[in-house]
Write a protein that holds these residues in place. Structure first.
Motif, PDB file in Angstrom:
ATOM      1  N   GLU A   1      47.741  43.000  28.904  1.00 24.50           N
ATOM      2  CA  GLU A   1      46.424  43.046  29.542  1.00 24.50           C
ATOM      3  C   GLU A   1      46.565  43.473  31.009  1.00 24.50           C
ATOM      4  OE1 GLU A   1      43.392  42.419  28.187  1.00 24.50           O
ATOM      5  OE2 GLU A   1      44.313  42.120  26.230  1.00 24.50           O
ATOM      6  N   PHE A   2      45.587  44.216  31.505  1.00 25.88           N
ATOM      7  CA  PHE A   2      45.515  44.570  32.922  1.00 25.88           C
ATOM      8  C   PHE A   2      44.073  44.887  33.267  1.00 25.88           C
ATOM      9  CE2 PHE A   2      46.231  48.496  30.698  1.00 25.88           C
ATOM     10  CZ  PHE A   2      45.471  49.442  31.363  1.00 25.88           C
ATOM     11  N   GLU A   3      43.739  44.711  34.538  1.00 18.88           N
ATOM     12  CA  GLU A   3      42.364  44.932  34.995  1.00 18.88           C
ATOM     13  C   GLU A   3      42.403  45.357  36.457  1.00 18.88           C
ATOM     14  OE1 GLU A   3      38.392  45.233  34.462  1.00 18.88           O
ATOM     15  OE2 GLU A   3      39.621  44.325  32.904  1.00 18.88           O
ATOM     16  N   THR A   4      41.549  46.313  36.835  1.00 22.44           N
ATOM     17  CA  THR A   4      41.472  46.767  38.222  1.00 22.44           C
ATOM     18  C   THR A   4      40.193  46.234  38.852  1.00 22.44           C
ATOM     19  OG1 THR A   4      42.735  48.743  37.687  1.00 22.44           O
ATOM     20  CG2 THR A   4      41.479  48.780  39.742  1.00 22.44           C
ATOM     21  N   TYR A   5      40.339  45.682  40.072  1.00 23.32           N
ATOM     22  CA  TYR A   5      39.228  45.071  40.789  1.00 23.32           C
ATOM     23  C   TYR A   5      38.982  45.832  42.089  1.00 23.32           C
ATOM     24  CZ  TYR A   5      40.242  41.339  37.525  1.00 23.32           C
ATOM     25  OH  TYR A   5      40.462  40.631  36.378  1.00 23.32           O
ATOM     26  N   PRO A   6      37.706  46.161  42.393  1.00 23.17           N
ATOM     27  CA  PRO A   6      37.388  46.851  43.649  1.00 23.17           C
ATOM     28  C   PRO A   6      37.785  46.005  44.860  1.00 23.17           C
ATOM     29  CG  PRO A   6      35.469  46.733  42.192  1.00 23.17           C
ATOM     30  CD  PRO A   6      36.543  45.885  41.587  1.00 23.17           C
ATOM     31  N   GLY A   7      38.041  46.667  45.975  1.00 15.34           N
ATOM     32  CA  GLY A   7      38.545  45.977  47.152  1.00 15.34           C
ATOM     33  C   GLY A   7      37.512  45.547  48.170  1.00 15.34           C
ATOM     34  N   GLY A   8      36.256  45.730  47.896  1.00 15.08           N
ATOM     35  CA  GLY A   8      35.239  45.394  48.879  1.00 15.08           C
ATOM     36  C   GLY A   8      34.860  43.926  48.927  1.00 15.08           C
ATOM     37  N   GLY A   9      35.535  43.091  48.173  1.00 11.74           N
ATOM     38  CA  GLY A   9      35.208  41.670  48.146  1.00 11.74           C
ATOM     39  C   GLY A   9      34.934  41.200  46.733  1.00 11.74           C
ATOM     40  N   THR A  10      35.905  41.323  45.866  1.00  7.65           N
ATOM     41  CA  THR A  10      35.775  40.913  44.474  1.00  7.65           C
ATOM     42  C   THR A  10      36.340  39.509  44.310  1.00  7.65           C
ATOM     43  OG1 THR A  10      36.040  43.196  43.750  1.00  7.65           O
ATOM     44  CG2 THR A  10      36.394  41.494  42.102  1.00  7.65           C
ATOM     45  N   TRP A  11      35.550  38.605  43.738  1.00  7.64           N
ATOM     46  CA  TRP A  11      35.949  37.216  43.511  1.00  7.64           C
ATOM     47  C   TRP A  11      35.956  36.969  42.005  1.00  7.64           C
ATOM     48  CZ3 TRP A  11      37.202  34.281  47.767  1.00  7.64           C
ATOM     49  CH2 TRP A  11      36.841  34.825  48.997  1.00  7.64           C
ATOM     50  N   VAL A  12      37.095  36.568  41.463  1.00  6.81           N
ATOM     51  CA  VAL A  12      37.246  36.343  40.021  1.00  6.81           C
ATOM     52  C   VAL A  12      37.699  34.902  39.808  1.00  6.81           C
ATOM     53  CG1 VAL A  12      38.390  37.119  37.907  1.00  6.81           C
ATOM     54  CG2 VAL A  12      37.883  38.772  39.729  1.00  6.81           C
ATOM     55  N   PRO A  13      36.780  33.991  39.452  1.00  2.00           N
ATOM     56  CA  PRO A  13      37.166  32.588  39.293  1.00  2.00           C
ATOM     57  C   PRO A  13      37.998  32.318  38.040  1.00  2.00           C
ATOM     58  CG  PRO A  13      34.843  32.858  38.812  1.00  2.00           C
ATOM     59  CD  PRO A  13      35.351  34.194  39.307  1.00  2.00           C
ATOM     60  N   ARG A  14      37.886  33.212  37.032  1.00  2.00           N
ATOM     61  CA  ARG A  14      38.612  33.000  35.776  1.00  2.00           C
ATOM     62  C   ARG A  14      39.078  34.339  35.227  1.00  2.00           C
ATOM     63  NH1 ARG A  14      36.448  27.837  32.946  1.00  2.00           N
ATOM     64  NH2 ARG A  14      35.671  26.758  34.781  1.00  2.00           N
ATOM     65  N   SER A  15      40.331  34.657  35.486  1.00  2.00           N
ATOM     66  CA  SER A  15      40.901  35.886  34.957  1.00  2.00           C
ATOM     67  C   SER A  15      40.962  35.785  33.435  1.00  2.00           C
ATOM     68  CB  SER A  15      42.320  36.070  35.529  1.00  2.00           C
ATOM     69  OG  SER A  15      42.957  37.166  34.913  1.00  2.00           O
ATOM     70  N   PRO A  16      40.776  36.897  32.717  1.00  2.00           N
ATOM     71  CA  PRO A  16      40.835  36.845  31.258  1.00  2.00           C
ATOM     72  C   PRO A  16      42.259  36.638  30.721  1.00  2.00           C
ATOM     73  CG  PRO A  16      40.403  39.079  32.006  1.00  2.00           C
ATOM     74  CD  PRO A  16      40.375  38.201  33.221  1.00  2.00           C
ATOM     75  N   TYR A  17      43.259  36.630  31.592  1.00  2.40           N
ATOM     76  CA  TYR A  17      44.658  36.418  31.224  1.00  2.40           C
ATOM     77  C   TYR A  17      45.382  35.883  32.449  1.00  2.40           C
ATOM     78  CZ  TYR A  17      44.700  40.829  33.643  1.00  2.40           C
ATOM     79  OH  TYR A  17      44.491  41.808  34.580  1.00  2.40           O
ATOM     80  N   ARG A  18      46.599  35.375  32.249  1.00  2.00           N
ATOM     81  CA  ARG A  18      47.425  34.934  33.373  1.00  2.00           C
ATOM     82  C   ARG A  18      48.052  36.170  34.023  1.00  2.00           C
ATOM     83  NH1 ARG A  18      48.872  29.606  33.826  1.00  2.00           N
ATOM     84  NH2 ARG A  18      48.141  28.272  32.152  1.00  2.00           N
ATOM     85  N   ALA A  19      47.697  36.407  35.273  1.00  5.03           N
ATOM     86  CA  ALA A  19      48.260  37.554  35.998  1.00  5.03           C
ATOM     87  C   ALA A  19      49.652  37.190  36.496  1.00  5.03           C
ATOM     88  CB  ALA A  19      47.358  37.939  37.159  1.00  5.03           C
ATOM     89  N   ARG A  20      50.609  38.094  36.253  1.00  7.12           N
ATOM     90  CA  ARG A  20      51.994  37.861  36.664  1.00  7.12           C
ATOM     91  C   ARG A  20      52.510  38.932  37.622  1.00  7.12           C
ATOM     92  NH1 ARG A  20      51.430  36.183  31.368  1.00  7.12           N
ATOM     93  NH2 ARG A  20      51.933  33.977  31.070  1.00  7.12           N
ATOM     94  N   ALA A  21      51.692  39.964  37.888  1.00 10.45           N
ATOM     95  CA  ALA A  21      52.073  41.032  38.812  1.00 10.45           C
ATOM     96  C   ALA A  21      50.804  41.767  39.230  1.00 10.45           C
ATOM     97  CB  ALA A  21      53.041  42.008  38.146  1.00 10.45           C
ATOM     98  N   PHE A  22      50.926  42.566  40.301  1.00 13.51           N
ATOM     99  CA  PHE A  22      49.775  43.352  40.752  1.00 13.51           C
ATOM    100  C   PHE A  22      50.240  44.611  41.431  1.00 13.51           C
ATOM    101  CE2 PHE A  22      50.803  40.695  44.389  1.00 13.51           C
ATOM    102  CZ  PHE A  22      50.677  41.563  45.470  1.00 13.51           C
ATOM    103  N   LYS A  23      49.308  45.570  41.592  1.00 13.67           N
ATOM    104  CA  LYS A  23      49.502  46.787  42.382  1.00 13.67           C
ATOM    105  C   LYS A  23      48.271  46.957  43.254  1.00 13.67           C
ATOM    106  CE  LYS A  23      52.137  49.746  39.233  1.00 13.67           C
ATOM    107  NZ  LYS A  23      52.105  51.019  38.498  1.00 13.67           N
ATOM    108  N   ILE A  24      48.504  47.310  44.506  1.00 17.09           N
ATOM    109  CA  ILE A  24      47.415  47.702  45.409  1.00 17.09           C
ATOM    110  C   ILE A  24      47.439  49.218  45.474  1.00 17.09           C
ATOM    111  CG2 ILE A  24      46.528  47.599  47.773  1.00 17.09           C
ATOM    112  CD1 ILE A  24      47.898  44.868  48.057  1.00 17.09           C
ATOM    113  N   TRP A  25      46.293  49.842  45.264  1.00 16.37           N
ATOM    114  CA  TRP A  25      46.199  51.292  45.191  1.00 16.37           C
ATOM    115  C   TRP A  25      45.647  51.902  46.473  1.00 16.37           C
ATOM    116  CZ3 TRP A  25      48.410  53.239  40.971  1.00 16.37           C
ATOM    117  CH2 TRP A  25      48.536  52.421  39.856  1.00 16.37           C
ATOM    118  N   GLU A  26      45.957  53.182  46.685  1.00 18.89           N
ATOM    119  CA  GLU A  26      45.292  53.955  47.741  1.00 18.89           C
ATOM    120  C   GLU A  26      43.832  54.083  47.348  1.00 18.89           C
ATOM    121  OE1 GLU A  26      45.826  55.308  50.711  1.00 18.89           O
ATOM    122  OE2 GLU A  26      47.932  54.787  50.726  1.00 18.89           O
ATOM    123  N   ASN A  27      42.968  54.286  48.310  1.00 14.94           N
ATOM    124  CA  ASN A  27      41.534  54.471  47.996  1.00 14.94           C
ATOM    125  C   ASN A  27      41.289  55.768  47.310  1.00 14.94           C
ATOM    126  OD1 ASN A  27      40.569  52.054  48.873  1.00 14.94           O
ATOM    127  ND2 ASN A  27      40.378  52.745  50.978  1.00 14.94           N
TER     128      ASN A  27
END
Length: 111
Positions: A85-111
């Motif tokens: 599973e993976f999901e991309t979230y916008p950077g303008g102020g996204t709040w996710v109280p319950r991820s649909p899976y346990r996140a174990r890594a991330f990537k920050i992207w260029e705009n």
């Protein structure tokens, strides 16, 4: 005729969770849902853009706030594999109280 008091209203739905504390420019990850448990913060200054950043071994995140100003993808796998599973979230102020899976890594992207 005996008048009965009207029943009092009860909350049928749980109140929305309070937003966790996360400063502008940060990616914040919480171990528990609803912004609870241990919090990790990451800033652009200390994170390679478009590189897979695994969370420390044995940890995962179930809630997050993306205030980096850039898109962030969270991954179920520690290797940022797209077979899980993976999901991309916008950077303008996204709040996710319950991820649909346990996140174990991330990537920050260029705009």
């Amino acid at each position: 005729m005996l008048l009965q008091p009207l029943p009092t209203a009860t909350a049928s739905a749980a109140a929305p969770p309070r937003l966790g504390e996360c400063a502008a420019g940060e990616l914040c990850l919480w171990a528990g849902t609803d912004f609870s448990g241990a919090r990790q913060t990451h800033e652009l200054a200390g994170t390679d853009i478009e590189s897979c950043v695994p969370l420390p071994s044995g940890t995962s995140a179930q809630a997050l706030a993306n205030r980096t100003g850039r898109p962030v993808t969270t991954y179920q796998s520690r290797e940022c594999a797209e077979t899980g599973e993976f999901e991309t979230y916008p950077g303008g102020g996204t709040w996710v109280p319950r991820s649909p899976y346990r996140a174990r890594a991330f990537k920050i992207w260029e705009n």
